[in-house]
Scaffold this motif. Structure first.
Motif, PDB file in Angstrom:
ATOM      1  N   ASP A 229      -0.203  -4.609   0.918  1.00  0.00           N
ATOM      2  CA  ASP A 229      -1.569  -4.972   0.556  1.00  0.00           C
ATOM      3  C   ASP A 229      -1.556  -6.337  -0.108  1.00  0.00           C
TER       4      ASP A 229
ATOM      5  N   ASP B 260      -3.595  -7.206  -2.382  1.00  0.00           N
ATOM      6  CA  ASP B 260      -4.141  -7.159  -3.741  1.00  0.00           C
ATOM      7  C   ASP B 260      -3.011  -6.990  -4.763  1.00  0.00           C
TER       8      ASP B 260
ATOM      9  N   GLN C 219      -1.054  -4.611  -5.251  1.00  0.00           N
ATOM     10  CA  GLN C 219      -0.847  -3.262  -5.803  1.00  0.00           C
ATOM     11  C   GLN C 219       0.519  -2.744  -5.380  1.00  0.00           C
TER      12      GLN C 219
ATOM     13  N   ARG D 273      -5.134  -3.130  -9.717  1.00  0.00           N
ATOM     14  CA  ARG D 273      -5.707  -4.272  -9.022  1.00  0.00           C
ATOM     15  C   ARG D 273      -6.158  -5.276 -10.071  1.00  0.00           C
TER      16      ARG D 273
END
Ligand code: UDP
Ligand code: MG
Length: 319
Positions: free
Chosen positions: A91, A93, A95, A196
Motif C-alpha cells: 500500500d 499509505d 501502513q 495511516r
C-alpha cells in the motif's frame, strides 16, 4: 532488481513520502529497485505528484488508469508493467512497513518464490469492522481452503509466480487468495499494520461488503449449494409431516381434502428446491470452467538428457 508496486487512489500526500521511505530503506539495504506507482483514477493531484516524483527520481515508473478500477486491477496492472526479477506489492499509505520489504527480499534470495506478509496486529479498527472482517475471512478461508485470517495484499513474488498470476485468464481476481492458490515455494513474514499518517481509508462499510461478496463468489460455489441442503431439509420435513397427515387421514381426524394439499405442497416444494440445487451444481461447474484457471502450474522441470540426444547427467532447467 526488485519492483515495488504501489497502487494509489487519492493519495497525493503520500506519493512523495512513500517514494522517499521505500527508496531510503531499499537503498540502505543495497537492493536494486524500481517503484511502480499505479494511479487508480484518483480525483485529486495524485498523478501530478507521481509525475513530479518520477521527474526527480529515476527509480520511479508509473501507470495511470482512465478511471477508478479498484485495487485488484491496480495491483495486476502494476505487476504487468513491472520488470523486476521479483515484485512486491504494498500500500502506498505506508501502513505496510518498508523495512519488511528487506526481510522479504532476503527470503527471496534464499529461494522462496512467494513471500506473504501476514498481519501480526491489525492496527486500530472499529469493533464492527473487526467483527465483519473476521466473518469474511472465516468464509473465504473455508472457500479457498487456505487460512486467510491474517492475509494481506503485502507480498513479494518471484518472476515465475508473477507470470503465473498474469497468465490467469479470470476477470474477477482476488489477489490475496490467488497468490496462495498458485502455490510455489511459499513462506510468510509477520508485520504490524501501521497507522495511516495522511488521508483516510478508501473503504466504506458498503464497499467492504461488496468486496466480501464479490470475493466469496469468485472463490467459492458453496452459497449455491445452500439451496440443495435446504431442499433436503424440506424433504425430511415433508416425510415427517406427510406421515403425520396420512395417519390423521386414515384415523379419520383430517379435514376433507387437506391431506392432499399438504402432501402436494411438501413434495413439490422439496422437489423444486433439490432441482434448483442440481441446476446450481451444473452452473457451478460451468462457472469453474469459464474462469479458465489452469489445471496445474509447473514451477520447474528436468528434461532427460536422452531427449536432447546426449547421454549423461540430466540438467535442471527452469521454465
Ligand atoms: N487503493 C486503490 N484503489 C482503490 C482503493 C484503494 O488503489 O479503489 C489503494 C490505496 O491508495 C492504498 C491501498 O489501495 O494504497 C489500500 O487502501 P486503504 O489504505 O484505503 O485501505 P485500508 O488500508 O484501509 O485497508
Ligand atoms: Mg491503508
Amino acid at each position: 532488481m526488485l519492483s515495488v508496486i504501489l497502487p494509489a487512489y487519492n493519495e497525493e500526500k503520500m506519493i512523495r513520502k512513500a517514494a522517499a521511505a521505500v527508496g531510503g530503506v531499499l537503498t540502505g539495504a543495497g537492493i536494486a529497485y524500481e517503484l511502480v506507482f499505479v494511479n487508480d483514477g484518483s480525483k485529486d493531484g495524485t498523478w501530478v505528484e507521481i509525475e513530479r516524483t518520477a521527474a526527480e527520481d529515476p527509480h520511479v515508473a508509473a501507470v495511470c488508469f482512465s478511471r477508478n478500477f479498484g485495487k485488484e486491477a491496480a495491483m495486476l496492472a502494476g505487476l504487468a508493467s513491472a520488470s523486476g526479477d521479483c515484485c512486491a506489492v504494498m500500500d502506498c499509505d505506508l501502513q505496510h512497513p518498508p523495512e519488511t520489504l528487506v526481510e522479504m527480499y532476503r527470503l527471496w534470495e534464499q529461494g522462496y518464490e512467494v513471500i506473504e506478509g501476514v498481519k501480526h496486529s491489525r492496527g486500530q479498527e472499529s469493533v464492527l469492522h473487526r467483527a465483519s472482517a473476521g466473518m469474511f475471512y472465516r468464509i473465504i478461508s473455508k472457500a479457498a481452503k487456505i487460512d486467510m485470517s491474517r492475509a494481506s495484499d503485502f507480498k513479494l513474488l518471484d518472476r515465475r509466480a508473477v507470470d503465473a498470476l498474469l497468465a490467469m485468464p479470470e476477470r474477477n481476481t482476488f489477489f490475496r487468495a490467488l497468490s496462495s492458490w498458485i502455490g510455489f515455494r511459499t513462506t510468510s513474514v509477520e508485520f504490524d499494520v501501521r497507522e495511516r499518517t495522511e488521508g483516510e481509508s478508501k473503504w466504506s462499510t458498503w464497499s467492504l461488503v461488496q468486496y466480501a461478496v464479490k470475493n466469496i463468489v469468485s472463490f467459492s460455489t458453496v452459497p449455491m449449494q445452500c439451496v440443495t441442503v435446504a431442499g433436503f431439509f424440506v424433504l425430511l420435513l415433508a416425510v415427517v409431516l406427510g406421515i403425520q397427515s396420512l395417519v390423521k387421514y386414515f384415523s379419520g381426524h383430517a379435514v376433507e381434502g387437506f391431506t392432499t394439499v399438504i402432501l402436494l405442497l411438501l413434495i413439490i416444494g422439496s422437489v423444486i428446491m433439490i432441482s434448483l440445487g442440481i441446476i446450481g451444481y451444473y452452473i457451478a461447474k460451468i462457472y469453474e470452467e469459464v474462469k479458465g484457471r489452469p489445471r496445474y502450474l509447473i514451477s520447474r522441470k528436468i528434461d532427460s538428457s536422452i531427449r536432447d540426444g546426449e547421454r549423461g547427467k540430466s540438467k535442471a532447467q527452469n521454465i
